[in-house]
Write an enzyme that holds these catalytic residues in place. Structure first.
Site, mmCIF file in Angstrom:
data_model
loop_
_atom_site.group_PDB
_atom_site.id
_atom_site.type_symbol
_atom_site.label_atom_id
_atom_site.label_comp_id
_atom_site.label_asym_id
_atom_site.label_seq_id
_atom_site.Cartn_x
_atom_site.Cartn_y
_atom_site.Cartn_z
ATOM 1 N N CYS A 120 0.960 -1.157 -0.087
ATOM 2 C CA CYS A 120 -0.050 -0.057 0.032
ATOM 3 C C CYS A 120 0.918 1.357 -0.018
ATOM 4 O O CYS A 120 1.850 1.372 0.974
ATOM 5 C CB CYS A 120 -0.866 0.055 1.263
ATOM 6 N N ILE A 121 0.735 2.099 -0.982
ATOM 7 C CA ILE A 121 1.507 3.272 -0.996
ATOM 8 C C ILE A 121 1.351 4.300 0.154
ATOM 9 O O ILE A 121 2.281 4.931 0.539
ATOM 10 C CB ILE A 121 1.183 4.127 -2.537
#
Lengths: 136, 104, 130, 136, 104, 130
Positions: free
Chosen positions: F78-79
Site C-alpha cells: 500500500c502506497i
C-alpha cells in the site's frame, strides 16, 4: 444483490491514537467508497472509543482524525454500527459519541443519524451477513 | 525505594493494568499513558476494581493529561483520587521514584 | 539527573516513538540530561530517512534528528534488530552487499552493548513500546 | 553493591513466537552478560510460556530459541524467577518447564536449578529491588 | 452461510477470544492460531468458559497444530472437542465457510 | 477457489507474515488460486530488500518473492502506508526527492484500491495481523 456488488464490513476493535489501525482503517473506507460496494462500519470492543466527542490531539502532536467520521456521509458511507454492550462496559452512552449524519437520497435528502446502536447479538448477525470483513 | 510503573494499554483490551496493580507496592506510582488512560475513567466495568487496588495498596495513581485530551476524556470522567499530569509531570515522577517499569 | 530512553516500536504504527519524544523534550526542559536514546525491536524503523508522511502529519524521524542535533543526543539503532528489518547505514550496506542504505541523519547503528551501557551510566531508564 | 555494578532485571511478559520480543530479549541478555552486572530474569503473565518444554518450531518455519535458555548458565545468568500464580492460571506446573541448570562457583561447582518459582508478592519484591528493569 | 473466525492472541493477554466467541453463531468455526493456541488448552483458568461457549453455541473449535507444536503444547493438553488442523486444514476451513473474520 | 490475503504486520516482529506465507503455500498446494497478497500497516515492511536476517533464520522477504515468482502472485504494498514507513520503489523515490529506494523483487507499490478490488474479485479474503 448484483453480482458485482459485495457487502463490505470494516470491523473496528481498537482505540484511536495508541496505534494507527483506526486511522488507516478510515483511509481504506474513504478509498473503498469509490468502488460502489455495499459498505458498513462496525465498532465494538475498544473500537467504540474511536467515535467519542471532543478528541483534542494537540498536545500529543498526532493528527486528530475524528472529524473524518463526520464526512463519511458525503462518501455515501452511512451505516456505522456501534455495539451497545461495548459502550456500557466502558462507561459510555450513545450521547458520548459524535453526532454523525447523512442525507438520505431515498427520503427526500432528510438528515439521518449514521450511528446505529446495536446489541451484541445484532452485531453477530451483521457480521454474518457480509461478503468481506476487513479487521482493524 | 519506590517504583514508577507505566501502563500504556487499555484495561478493556489487555491484562497489563491488572498485572501492574498486582505487582505494585505501597509507595509506588502507577502512571497511565497512551491507550492506558482509559483505565483512569469512572463508571466503567473495571472502575471499582481499579479504585480498590489503588486505595487498598497505598499506590499513587496518575494519568497523562495529553493522552486523555486526545481521546476526548475530560477531567469530569476521571476516577476519584487519580492525579492528572503532563509530560513534565511524567518526568518528575520518573525522577522521584527509584526505577521505572514499563508494563508493555 | 541522567535519563536513558528506549523506543521499542516503529513510527506511526504505535504511539511509543511520539510519547518518548515528548518525554525527552520535557526532561530536557526540566534541566535533566538525556545522553542517549536506544531504538530496539521495530523501534529501529524510526531512523529511516526514506519516510514521507502526509503533509498534515508530524515527521517522527525529523523530530528526533532535530532534537539530537540541538541537544547532542546519541540516537542508537540496534544493529541486530536493524539487520532483520532492513535498516542499514552506508558501511553496513557495503558489508552486506546491499545496493542502498536508509539511515537518517543523527542516528547511528551500533550493538546491544550500548543499551546495557546506557542502563549502567544513566540514573533512570524509561521504556516506550507496545 | 559496588558503584559500577547495577541490578538488571529482564521482565518477560509475552508468549514466544507470536511476537519477537522473547527472542530479542534473550539477545539482550546474552550481550548484557559480558558487562558483569547483577542480572536476573523474571517470567510472569504469558512470559512463563517461553520456558515450556518440547517446543518444536519446524512446521512454522521459525527458529526455536528455547534451547538458549539452557545455555544461560554458561554466561553466568543463573536466576530465572518464574511466577507461580502466572503458571497456575495457565494450567502449568513447574514440571512443564525446561530444566535449566548452572554450576555454582561458590559451592564447589555444584549443579543447581536456575529456575526459581516465586509468588506474585515475591515477584513484586524482586522488581522493587532492581536498579534497571528492561521490559519485553 | 457461516463464518470462519480466527483468533491469534493468547486469551490470558487480551480479550480477543472472548469477544470472538461472543460474536460467533451456531454453525460457525473458531480457529486458534499463533499465540491464540493457548486458548485450546485444558486445565487453565479459562478452560471452562471456553469449553462452555463452544458447547453451548454449536460452534466448531479448531486449533492450528504447527503453532501448538512450536509452543510445546502436545495433543494431550487440548480441550475436549477441539480439533487440531494443519495449514491445509486452515485453508479448507476458509474455503468451506462463507467468510473469514480475523479477531486481530 | 480464489483467495485474497492481507498481511498487516511487519516481518519477524509478528508472526503474521509467516502464517500468511504458510497459508498461501497450502492454498496453492490444494489447487486454489491466490492472485494477490496485499501488504498494509506495518505489513509494507515485508517488502524491503535491505533486510539481512541471521543465517539460521528464514528470510521472509525472499520467501515471498520466490513464491510470487513461481506462482505469479501479485504482491502489492500500500502506497499510503509505505510512504509513512519509508518503503519506496525507484519511481516513488524520484518523485519524493529521496536518494534511495528499498523495495524487493516481486513487490510493487500501489493504492488501497487494490485491496478493495481484491475483496471484490476473490471468493474469500483472509487477514493476518496483530
Amino acid at each position: 444483490m448484483s453480482d458485482d456488488v459485495k457487502k463490505f464490513l470494516y470491523l473496528n476493535r481498537k482505540a484511536p491514537y495508541g496505534t494507527i489501525y483506526a486511522l488507516e482503517a478510515l483511509e481504506v473506507v474513504l478509498i473503498g467508497a469509490a468502488f460502489d460496494q455495499d459498505v458498513s462500519l462496525a465498532f465494538l470492543d475498544d473500537g467504540v472509543f474511536q467515535l467519542t466527542r471532543g478528541q483534542d490531539t494537540k498536545e500529543i502532536g498526532v493528527k486528530n482524525f475524528s472529524p473524518t467520521f463526520r464526512a463519511l456521509g458525503d462518501y455515501e458511507v452511512t451505516r456505522l454500527y456501534v455495539e451497545r454492550e461495548s459502550l456500557e462496559e466502558r462507561g459510555l452512552s450513545p450521547d458520548d459519541l459524535q453526532e454523525i449524519m447523512y442525507e438520505d437520497e431515498d427520503d427526500d435528502w432528510a438528515e439521518k443519524p449514521s450511528i446505529r446502536i446495536v446489541s451484541r447479538a445484532e452485531m453477530a448477525d451483521i457480521i454474518a451477513a457480509q461478503d468481506v470483513v476487513l479487521s482493524f | 525505594m519506590s517504583t514508577l510503573h507505566t501502563v500504556n494499554k487499555s484495561p478493556f483490551a489487555t491484562g497489563s493494568l491488572r498485572s501492574c496493580l498486582a505487582h505494585a507496592r505501597s509507595g509506588d506510582a502507577v502512571l497511565m499513558i497512551e491507550d492506558g488512560v482509559y483505565g483512569a475513567t469512572a463508571g466503567t466495568g473495571l472502575s471499582d476494581e481499579i479504585a480498590a487496588a489503588a486505595r487498598g495498596g497505598g499506590i499513587g495513581i496518575y494519568v497523562l493529561g495529553p493522552d486523555m485530551a486526545a481521546r476526548g476524556l475530560d477531567a469530569g470522567r476521571v476516577l476519584d483520587g487519580v492525579i492528572t499530569v503532563d509530560y513534565a509531570g511524567f518526568v518528575d515522577l520518573a525522577a522521584k521514584h527509584d526505577r521505572a517499569v514499563a508494563w508493555l | 539527573m541522567k535519563f536513558g530512553v528506549v523506543v521499542s516500536e516503529g513510527p506511526y504504527t504505535h504511539q511509543a516513538a511520539d510519547t518518548a519524544y515528548h518525554f525527552v523534550v520535557a526532561a530536557l526542559a526540566a534541566g535533566h540530561e538525556v545522553p542517549r536514546v536506544f531504538f530496539y525491536h521495530d523501534g529501529v524503523n524510526v531512523g529511516t530517512r526514506l519516510s514521507v508522511p502526509p503533509q498534515d502529519e508530524r515527521n517522527i524521524q525529523e523530530q528526533w534528528s532535530a532534537l539530537a542535533r540541538e541537544h547532542g543526543i546519541d540516537l542508537v539503532i540496534c544493529i541486530a534488530a536493524a539487520q532483520r528489518r532492513g535498516m542499514l547505514d552506508e558501511k553496513e550496506a557495503e558489508r552486506q552487499g546491499k545496493d542502498a542504505d536508509n539511515i537518517a541523519e543523527g542516528f547511528r547503528i551500533s550493538g546491544l552493548g550500548q543499551l546495557i551501557e546506557m542502563g549502567i551510566q544513566t540514573d533512570r531508564l524509561v521504556m516506550f513500546g507496545d
